[in-house]
Design a protein around this motif. Structure first.
Motif, PDB file in Angstrom:
ATOM      1  N   LYS A  40      54.572  51.090  37.259  1.00 47.52           N
ATOM      2  CA  LYS A  40      55.935  50.956  36.742  1.00 47.52           C
ATOM      3  C   LYS A  40      56.068  51.805  35.489  1.00 47.52           C
ATOM      4  CE  LYS A  40      59.388  47.474  35.462  1.00 47.52           C
ATOM      5  NZ  LYS A  40      59.620  46.027  35.256  1.00 47.52           N
ATOM      6  N   GLU A  41      57.096  52.662  35.465  1.00 46.20           N
ATOM      7  CA  GLU A  41      57.390  53.520  34.308  1.00 46.20           C
ATOM      8  C   GLU A  41      56.179  54.362  33.929  1.00 46.20           C
ATOM      9  OE1 GLU A  41      58.800  50.976  31.253  1.00 46.20           O
ATOM     10  OE2 GLU A  41      60.699  50.533  32.263  1.00 46.20           O
ATOM     11  N   GLY A  42      55.493  54.921  34.939  1.00 50.44           N
ATOM     12  CA  GLY A  42      54.387  55.834  34.684  1.00 50.44           C
ATOM     13  C   GLY A  42      53.123  55.178  34.184  1.00 50.44           C
ATOM     14  N   ALA A  43      53.031  53.835  34.252  1.00 48.72           N
ATOM     15  CA  ALA A  43      51.838  53.121  33.807  1.00 48.72           C
ATOM     16  C   ALA A  43      51.423  52.139  34.898  1.00 48.72           C
ATOM     17  CB  ALA A  43      52.086  52.393  32.486  1.00 48.72           C
ATOM     18  N   ALA A  44      50.123  51.779  34.888  1.00 51.57           N
ATOM     19  CA  ALA A  44      49.594  50.898  35.931  1.00 51.57           C
ATOM     20  C   ALA A  44      49.055  49.615  35.304  1.00 51.57           C
ATOM     21  CB  ALA A  44      48.482  51.609  36.712  1.00 51.57           C
ATOM     22  N   THR A  45      49.275  48.495  36.012  1.00 50.26           N
ATOM     23  CA  THR A  45      48.684  47.217  35.646  1.00 50.26           C
ATOM     24  C   THR A  45      47.915  46.706  36.855  1.00 50.26           C
ATOM     25  OG1 THR A  45      50.680  46.043  36.341  1.00 50.26           O
ATOM     26  CG2 THR A  45      50.518  46.672  34.015  1.00 50.26           C
ATOM     27  N   ALA A  46      46.976  45.787  36.618  1.00 51.60           N
ATOM     28  CA  ALA A  46      46.131  45.317  37.722  1.00 51.60           C
ATOM     29  C   ALA A  46      45.742  43.860  37.503  1.00 51.60           C
ATOM     30  CB  ALA A  46      44.876  46.195  37.847  1.00 51.60           C
ATOM     31  N   TYR A  47      45.504  43.151  38.626  1.00 50.39           N
ATOM     32  CA  TYR A  47      45.099  41.750  38.599  1.00 50.39           C
ATOM     33  C   TYR A  47      44.030  41.549  39.682  1.00 50.39           C
ATOM     34  CZ  TYR A  47      49.592  41.511  36.237  1.00 50.39           C
ATOM     35  OH  TYR A  47      50.646  41.734  35.394  1.00 50.39           O
ATOM     36  N   LEU A  48      42.941  40.869  39.349  1.00 52.72           N
ATOM     37  CA  LEU A  48      41.877  40.545  40.297  1.00 52.72           C
ATOM     38  C   LEU A  48      41.812  39.029  40.433  1.00 52.72           C
ATOM     39  CD1 LEU A  48      39.429  41.308  42.048  1.00 52.72           C
ATOM     40  CD2 LEU A  48      38.024  41.248  39.976  1.00 52.72           C
ATOM     41  N   ARG A  49      41.931  38.546  41.678  1.00 54.61           N
ATOM     42  CA  ARG A  49      41.941  37.106  41.919  1.00 54.61           C
ATOM     43  C   ARG A  49      40.908  36.773  43.001  1.00 54.61           C
ATOM     44  NH1 ARG A  49      47.352  38.566  41.362  1.00 54.61           N
ATOM     45  NH2 ARG A  49      48.499  37.463  39.693  1.00 54.61           N
ATOM     46  N   SER A  50      40.478  35.494  42.970  1.00 57.37           N
ATOM     47  CA  SER A  50      39.594  34.978  44.012  1.00 57.37           C
ATOM     48  C   SER A  50      39.875  33.498  44.176  1.00 57.37           C
ATOM     49  CB  SER A  50      38.123  35.199  43.638  1.00 57.37           C
ATOM     50  OG  SER A  50      37.288  34.659  44.649  1.00 57.37           O
ATOM     51  N   GLY A  51      40.162  33.082  45.411  1.00 59.88           N
ATOM     52  CA  GLY A  51      40.466  31.672  45.653  1.00 59.88           C
ATOM     53  C   GLY A  51      41.688  31.193  44.903  1.00 59.88           C
ATOM     54  N   GLY A  52      42.656  32.087  44.681  1.00 61.61           N
ATOM     55  CA  GLY A  52      43.877  31.711  43.965  1.00 61.61           C
ATOM     56  C   GLY A  52      43.737  31.688  42.462  1.00 61.61           C
ATOM     57  N   LYS A  53      42.542  31.987  41.917  1.00 67.10           N
ATOM     58  CA  LYS A  53      42.318  31.980  40.474  1.00 67.10           C
ATOM     59  C   LYS A  53      42.241  33.411  39.950  1.00 67.10           C
ATOM     60  CE  LYS A  53      39.820  27.579  40.369  1.00 67.10           C
ATOM     61  NZ  LYS A  53      38.562  26.900  39.986  1.00 67.10           N
ATOM     62  N   LEU A  54      42.859  33.623  38.777  1.00 67.08           N
ATOM     63  CA  LEU A  54      42.847  34.945  38.150  1.00 67.08           C
ATOM     64  C   LEU A  54      41.484  35.179  37.502  1.00 67.08           C
ATOM     65  CD1 LEU A  54      44.564  37.445  37.442  1.00 67.08           C
ATOM     66  CD2 LEU A  54      45.172  36.304  35.308  1.00 67.08           C
ATOM     67  N   ILE A  55      40.810  36.288  37.894  1.00 69.42           N
ATOM     68  CA  ILE A  55      39.497  36.613  37.328  1.00 69.42           C
ATOM     69  C   ILE A  55      39.624  37.568  36.146  1.00 69.42           C
ATOM     70  CG2 ILE A  55      37.262  37.695  37.824  1.00 69.42           C
ATOM     71  CD1 ILE A  55      37.555  36.817  40.703  1.00 69.42           C
ATOM     72  N   ASP A  56      40.474  38.595  36.295  1.00 75.64           N
ATOM     73  CA  ASP A  56      40.606  39.589  35.225  1.00 75.64           C
ATOM     74  C   ASP A  56      41.943  40.308  35.368  1.00 75.64           C
ATOM     75  OD1 ASP A  56      39.823  40.967  32.949  1.00 75.64           O
ATOM     76  OD2 ASP A  56      37.789  41.261  33.720  1.00 75.64           O
ATOM     77  N   THR A  57      42.417  40.913  34.263  1.00 79.98           N
ATOM     78  CA  THR A  57      43.667  41.677  34.260  1.00 79.98           C
ATOM     79  C   THR A  57      43.454  42.983  33.508  1.00 79.98           C
ATOM     80  OG1 THR A  57      44.444  40.634  32.213  1.00 79.98           O
ATOM     81  CG2 THR A  57      45.049  39.562  34.289  1.00 79.98           C
ATOM     82  N   GLY A  58      44.395  43.912  33.691  1.00 81.80           N
ATOM     83  CA  GLY A  58      44.300  45.211  33.032  1.00 81.80           C
ATOM     84  C   GLY A  58      43.622  46.213  33.949  1.00 81.80           C
ATOM     85  N   SER A  59      44.179  47.429  33.995  1.00 82.77           N
ATOM     86  CA  SER A  59      43.703  48.429  34.946  1.00 82.77           C
ATOM     87  C   SER A  59      42.218  48.731  34.774  1.00 82.77           C
ATOM     88  CB  SER A  59      44.523  49.714  34.789  1.00 82.77           C
ATOM     89  OG  SER A  59      44.151  50.663  35.754  1.00 82.77           O
ATOM     90  N   GLU A  60      41.768  49.022  33.558  1.00 80.33           N
ATOM     91  CA  GLU A  60      40.377  49.398  33.339  1.00 80.33           C
ATOM     92  C   GLU A  60      39.435  48.218  33.556  1.00 80.33           C
ATOM     93  OE1 GLU A  60      39.856  51.248  29.595  1.00 80.33           O
ATOM     94  OE2 GLU A  60      41.210  52.930  30.010  1.00 80.33           O
ATOM     95  N   ARG A  61      39.830  47.026  33.052  1.00 81.68           N
ATOM     96  CA  ARG A  61      38.971  45.844  33.188  1.00 81.68           C
ATOM     97  C   ARG A  61      38.804  45.453  34.656  1.00 81.68           C
ATOM     98  NH1 ARG A  61      38.098  42.489  28.879  1.00 81.68           N
ATOM     99  NH2 ARG A  61      38.340  40.640  30.186  1.00 81.68           N
ATOM    100  N   VAL A  62      39.891  45.545  35.441  1.00 85.38           N
ATOM    101  CA  VAL A  62      39.801  45.201  36.858  1.00 85.38           C
ATOM    102  C   VAL A  62      38.905  46.210  37.586  1.00 85.38           C
ATOM    103  CG1 VAL A  62      41.114  45.105  39.020  1.00 85.38           C
ATOM    104  CG2 VAL A  62      41.962  43.921  36.988  1.00 85.38           C
ATOM    105  N   THR A  63      39.046  47.510  37.259  1.00 86.56           N
ATOM    106  CA  THR A  63      38.188  48.533  37.880  1.00 86.56           C
ATOM    107  C   THR A  63      36.713  48.245  37.588  1.00 86.56           C
ATOM    108  OG1 THR A  63      39.932  50.199  37.729  1.00 86.56           O
ATOM    109  CG2 THR A  63      37.680  50.991  37.978  1.00 86.56           C
ATOM    110  N   GLU A  64      36.397  47.899  36.341  1.00 86.51           N
ATOM    111  CA  GLU A  64      35.009  47.582  35.980  1.00 86.51           C
ATOM    112  C   GLU A  64      34.511  46.363  36.752  1.00 86.51           C
ATOM    113  OE1 GLU A  64      35.205  47.091  31.809  1.00 86.51           O
ATOM    114  OE2 GLU A  64      35.439  49.235  31.375  1.00 86.51           O
TER     115      GLU A  64
END
Length: 872
Positions: A94-118
């Motif tokens: 959105k607007e030339g920037a990326a956000t990210a979310y990693l989930r497992s079993g309905g629970k949020l594990i991590d957020t942020g593009s770089e943190r999720v990639t790691e």
């Protein structure tokens, strides 16, 4: 395993959701249909980037859908399963920037593009570099490693195999060895230029002199310390005498001040005794104080009684003034009517006014209803007129569109467009085939495309001319076909647009016709409403006149009632004031209060007692001062002898200070000499220590150099062993694949060969010799690099078991494609649990062991991509 992929506004996909299963999945579609976007979306979901983004061929904003309608945000949701645990990766643009979310079993594990990639890299134990080189082969990039230069190929394959870190360690070890040798040579050079024995002898002599100076300084400081103690003792005695002298001076000042105070008190006593001699002569101090307290109390009682009498007189005067004012007001209200009659008049006027207002309100409500109806009818009539005008315009437009449609319908444009599209595709395929033939003929050792025998120069020249002529004439014919296709498509779009516009006009006319026929009925309703409006206007004027008349009568009745009530209240107030004035007069006659003369006489008597009390106080203070003056005189006699002792002690203190200065000067001179000698000894000691340290350093460096050499040797051996083991593993996988991928017998095996400075991919000929794959044909080269890619995926990313190949059949003939299909369907699933093949080749549908996904998109009209699951 990748289980699901959901795209929203990603490239040409508006809303695409695909489920994946174990085995080989075939994603087939024509050029530009959006099939490669699915592979890019998988890569973007995992790592937040794609090969195009990494190489800066595209920007992040270019991943957002622009046609057929423009969007400003996109998302990729990728579901994977690892070790029985499900994970969901959601990336949004959105607007030339990326956000990210990693989930497992309905629970949020991590957020942020770089943190999720790691986090994803930790889960799948694979980073983007390994994924893009071993697992995901871009379109026309299957032979990526063969296109690299000699040194770069070795660097990248070593990096892929993880051996680059050992190479870096070897380089660091060599650099460390050179640095250690430089330090060892520097230490040896220092030792070579130093006289160690002479420096040691000079150090011993310097220490002896330093010890001698230290003893001399200690003796001088002892003498100085003794003299300082004497000075301290004399200073203590001097301070004590100084205090006694200061005390004597202070006592002198106190005696003079006491003498002056005594004289002042004697004069003050004489004044108080003259003004109160009678009281002083006949009374003691205690009796005077008692009489004074009694007089003060009595004076306060007299003053309180006098103040009460003055207050009663003021109240009486105020009451009399108020009576005069009330009588005057009563005289002015003598003609007021009775309160009962005025009350009846006001009540009757109020009732009539209420009835008049109710009648007026009902008329106003009816008036508002008629007015609203008039406004509504007027608005409806305006709408009718507008709709009648629009119907006229629609009729004219319909006539023009019907004529246009009649002229365009004279030819079947749908059929013409379909036939031209087929002709263009066939012509493009013919041009591409001729271009590939030209490319093959241009290489050294070209063979006949029919019999596969080597070509002579003449034959090759004829074939080149024939194919070049085919390409040129094909391009000319393709340009003409494209022009015809564009014209036919424009005519078809014009016909569709006119038909859609005509349908919309007819729908709009059907909507407007009922409204336009209401005008006559609304005219009669408007006339009736205007008549009612006029009648109600007259009634409203009459009702308003009645309300105004009864409001005036009510105001008059209210004023009359207020006049009567005021007169009654004034009469009651006069009775109250008369009673109050009589009560105040009685209290004055009974008070018997004291007058001002009695109070003044009592105050004069009280002042005599106050003067007597001041006299006795001054006498006591004078007696105390005289006693203190006698004690001060005795103390001054004792302190006179301290003045002589003070002068003698001051002279002795001066002598001590002079000797102290001489001793301090001598100590300072010895101290400076000792410091200089200490600096010399320290310098010599430092040189000796430095020499010893350098000797030890040379020994330590020699030991370290021996260890570094062993470490370098171990690194080289480990690097060679590891490279050999990894290459053996890759070759073992390729050996099993080659028989199932390559359909001919002229090359029996493929291998990856490692040398000190490069890697080479080689094929084994029938005679047993190995040749570089660069010398083979395009199809043989494609089969070899396909085996290499699968081997890298199996050996380097065994946890994932994924393989993504984009257009792997480039340069493969029909027989090779058939054999590859069988390998992808039967053999490769045994090595790689999930394979994705991106292709336009319909023949590869046979390779699916999981599902076939058909990707379609009308590129001419900028339509969105659609994905359909088909039978394998």
């Amino acid at each position: 395993m990748i289980t699901k992929l959901k795209l929203r506004h990603f490239k040409s996909h508006e809303l695409t959701e695909v489920e994946f299963f174990p085995g080989t999945s075939i994603i087939v579609g024509s050029m530009g249909s959006g099939k490669t976007s699915i592979a890019d979306a998988i890569c973007f979901g995992l790592f937040g980037t794609t090969p195009g983004l990494k190489n800066r061929r595209v920007k992040l904003a270019d991943l957002v859908m622009q046609r057929p309608s423009r969007h400003f945000e996109a998302s990729v949701e990728l579901s994977i399963e690892l070790d029985g645990q499900a994970y969901s990766i959601d990336r949004q643009i959105k607007e030339g920037a990326a956000t990210a979310y990693l989930r497992s079993g309905g629970k949020l594990i991590d957020t942020g593009s770089e943190r999720v990639t790691e986090a994803v890299e930790r889960l799948i134990k694979t980073d983007y570099e390994l994924f893009s080189r071993a697992i995901y082969s871009e379109q026309n990039n299957l032979d990526y490693f063969l296109t690299l230069g000699k040194g770069e190929r070795k660097r990248q394959i070593d990096q892929l195999l993880g051996i680059d870190r050992l190479e870096a360690a070897r380089a660091n070890a060599a650099s460390l060895s050179n640095k250690l040798k430089a330090r060892r040579d520097e230490a040896k050079s220092f030792l070579a230029g130093m006289d160690y024995a002479g420096t040691e002898k000079e150090f011993i002599a310097g220490e002896a002199k330093r010890n001698s100076l230290s003893h001399s300084l200690a003796d001088a400081e002892g003498k100085l310390q003794h003299r300082l103690q004497q000075i301290e003792t004399a200073a203590s005695q001097l301070a004590e005498l100084e205090l006694k002298s200061a005390e004597f001076n202070s006592l002198e000042k106190q005696a003079a001040s006491a003498e002056s105070t005594c004289r002042s008190l004697e004069e003050e006593m004489a004044r108080w005794k003259a003004s109160a001699s009678r009281v002083i002569d006949s009374n003691t101090r205690e009796k005077v104080a008692l009489e004074k307290a009694h007089g003060v109390k009595k004076l306060a009682e007299l003053k309180s009684s006098l103040a009460s009498m003055r207050q009663l007189r003021l109240e009486l005067e105020k009451a009399r003034g108020q009576l005069v004012q009330v009588d005057a007001e009563l005289a002015s209200l003598s003609s007021a009517p009775a309160e009962h009659e005025a009350l009846l008049g006001e009540k009757k006027a109020q009732e009539r006014l209420t009835a008049a207002r109710a009648a007026e309100g009902a008329i106003v409500a009816r008036f508002a209803e008629v007015k609203a109806r008039l406004d509504s009818i007027a608005q409806e009539m305006e709408v009718c007129k507008s709709h009648q005008a629009q119907l006229g315009q629609i009729s004219v437009a319909q006539s023009g569109l019907e004529k246009k449609i009649a002229s365009l319908s004279s030819q079947d444009w749908d059929k013409a467009v379909s036939e031209l599209r087929t002709a263009i595709a066939a012509k493009e395929a013919a041009i591409q085939s001729a271009s590939k033939a030209l490319e093959a003929l241009g290489r050294a050792g070209a063979t006949c495309p029919v019999c596969l025998q080597p070509l002579h120069d003449g034959e090759r020249h004829n074939l080149v001319g024939s194919n070049r002529e085919s390409v040129e004439s094909g391009n000319a014919q393709l340009s003409a076909l494209n022009a015809q296709f564009s014209s036919a498509q424009q005519s078809l779009q014009a016909l569709q647009s006119a038909s859609n516009e005509l349908a919309m006009l007819r729908q709009k006319a059907a909507f407007l016709e009922p409204t336009a026929s209401k005008a006559a009925r609304l005219e009669s309703e408007l006339a009736a409403a205007k008549k009612s409006f006029h009648e109600l206007s007259e009634e409203a004027k009459a009702a308003a006149s009645g309300v105004s008349e009864w409001e005036s009568r009510l105001r008059l009745a209210s004023a009359t009632l207020e006049h009567s009530r005021k007169k009654s209240a004034l009469g009651q107030g006069r009775v109250t004031l008369l009673a109050s004035a009589e009560g105040i007069s009685q209290r004055l006659s009974l008070s018997g209060a004291a007058d001002e003369n009695e109070v003044a006489a009592f105050e004069a008597g009280l002042r005599a007692f106050e003067s007597a009390e001041f006299y006795f106080t001054a006498k006591e203070k004078l007696d105390s001062l005289l006693a203190a003056r006698r004690e001060t005189g005795a103390r001054m006699e004792k302190l006179k002898s301290a003045r002589g002792e003070l002068d003698a002690l001051r002279r002795k203190q001066s002598e001590f200070m002079e000797e102290k200065g001489r001793l301090e000067s001598g100590c300072e001179s010895l101290r400076r000499e000792l410091e200089a000698q200490q600096a010399l000894v320290t310098s010599l000691e430092a040189r000796l220590k430095s020499a010893v340290e350098r000797k030890r350093r040379v020994e330590r460096i020699d030991s370290l150099l021996n260890g570094v050499a062993k470490f370098q040797s171990a690194l080289l051996e480990t690097q060679t062993t590891l490279r050999t083991e990894l290459v053996l593993g890759v070759n073992e996988v390729m050996e099993g694949l080659w028989r199932n991928v390559y359909p001919y017998s002229d090359y029996t095996a493929v291998r990856l060969q490692a040398s000190e400075d490069d890697y080479s991919l080689e094929l084994r000929a029938i005679d047993g010799g190995w040749v570089a794959v660069e010398n083979a044909s395009g199809g043989e080269r494609a089969c070899a690099v396909l085996c290499l890619r699968v081997s890298f995926a199996v050996i380097l990313a065994p946890r994932l078991g994924w393989l993504i190949l984009d257009e792997p059949t480039h340069n493969l003939d029909t027989q090779a494609v058939t054999l590859l299909s069988r390998a992808l369907r039967e053999q490769i699933p045994q090595l790689v649990s999930q394979t994705f093949i991106i292709t336009h080749d319909e023949a590869l549908r046979e390779a699916a062991s999981a599902r076939v996904y058909k990707v379609e998109r009308d590129k001419q009209n900028g339509e969105r991509s659609s994905v359909e699951v088909m039978a394998a």
